[in-house]
Design a protein around this motif. Structure first.
Motif, PDB file in Angstrom:
ATOM      1  N   PHE A  26      42.221  41.327  39.487  1.00  0.00           N
ATOM      2  CA  PHE A  26      42.096  40.399  40.613  1.00  0.00           C
ATOM      3  C   PHE A  26      43.159  40.696  41.665  1.00  0.00           C
ATOM      4  CE2 PHE A  26      43.637  36.473  42.578  1.00  0.00           C
ATOM      5  CZ  PHE A  26      42.480  36.004  43.172  1.00  0.00           C
ATOM      6  N   LEU A  27      44.411  40.881  41.221  1.00  0.00           N
ATOM      7  CA  LEU A  27      45.495  41.174  42.166  1.00  0.00           C
ATOM      8  C   LEU A  27      45.305  42.525  42.847  1.00  0.00           C
ATOM      9  CD1 LEU A  27      48.655  39.878  40.289  1.00  0.00           C
ATOM     10  CD2 LEU A  27      47.441  38.805  42.190  1.00  0.00           C
ATOM     11  N   LEU A  28      44.844  43.519  42.102  1.00  0.00           N
ATOM     12  CA  LEU A  28      44.605  44.835  42.682  1.00  0.00           C
ATOM     13  C   LEU A  28      43.521  44.781  43.750  1.00  0.00           C
ATOM     14  CD1 LEU A  28      45.196  47.884  42.628  1.00  0.00           C
ATOM     15  CD2 LEU A  28      43.377  48.079  40.929  1.00  0.00           C
ATOM     16  N   VAL A  29      42.436  44.102  43.479  1.00  0.00           N
ATOM     17  CA  VAL A  29      41.352  43.980  44.457  1.00  0.00           C
ATOM     18  C   VAL A  29      41.828  43.207  45.689  1.00  0.00           C
ATOM     19  CG1 VAL A  29      39.066  42.973  44.873  1.00  0.00           C
ATOM     20  CG2 VAL A  29      39.514  44.222  42.779  1.00  0.00           C
ATOM     21  N   ALA A  30      42.609  42.154  45.481  1.00  0.00           N
ATOM     22  CA  ALA A  30      43.122  41.378  46.612  1.00  0.00           C
ATOM     23  C   ALA A  30      44.068  42.220  47.463  1.00  0.00           C
ATOM     24  CB  ALA A  30      43.836  40.137  46.102  1.00  0.00           C
ATOM     25  N   ALA A  31      44.952  42.985  46.837  1.00  0.00           N
ATOM     26  CA  ALA A  31      45.902  43.817  47.582  1.00  0.00           C
ATOM     27  C   ALA A  31      45.179  44.914  48.359  1.00  0.00           C
ATOM     28  CB  ALA A  31      46.923  44.420  46.626  1.00  0.00           C
TER      29      ALA A  31
END
Length: 61
Positions: A26-31
């Motif tokens: 989730f954090l990777l996709v958001a970043a």
């Protein structure tokens, strides 16, 4: 494509990443989405990096 549809698609991508890949995905996709949004704005506006990153109004200096 309207901004509402673009936002909905981004939200769905984040939801799928969070569901299937966990919080790290989730954090990777958001970043990566944030990086893509910034680069897209720079390409669309033809903005120089210095103008984009500079605080305040520094035109004609």
């Amino acid at each position: 494509m309207s901004r509402a549809v673009t936002g909905m698609l981004a939200g769905m991508a984040l939801a799928f990443a969070g569901w299937f890949g966990g919080f790290g995905a989730f954090l990777l996709v958001a970043a990566l989405g944030a990086v893509g949004a910034v680069l897209g704005r720079l390409v669309d506006d033809g903005t120089d990096w210095r103008e984009f990153l500079a605080p305040g109004d520094r035109r004609n200096r």
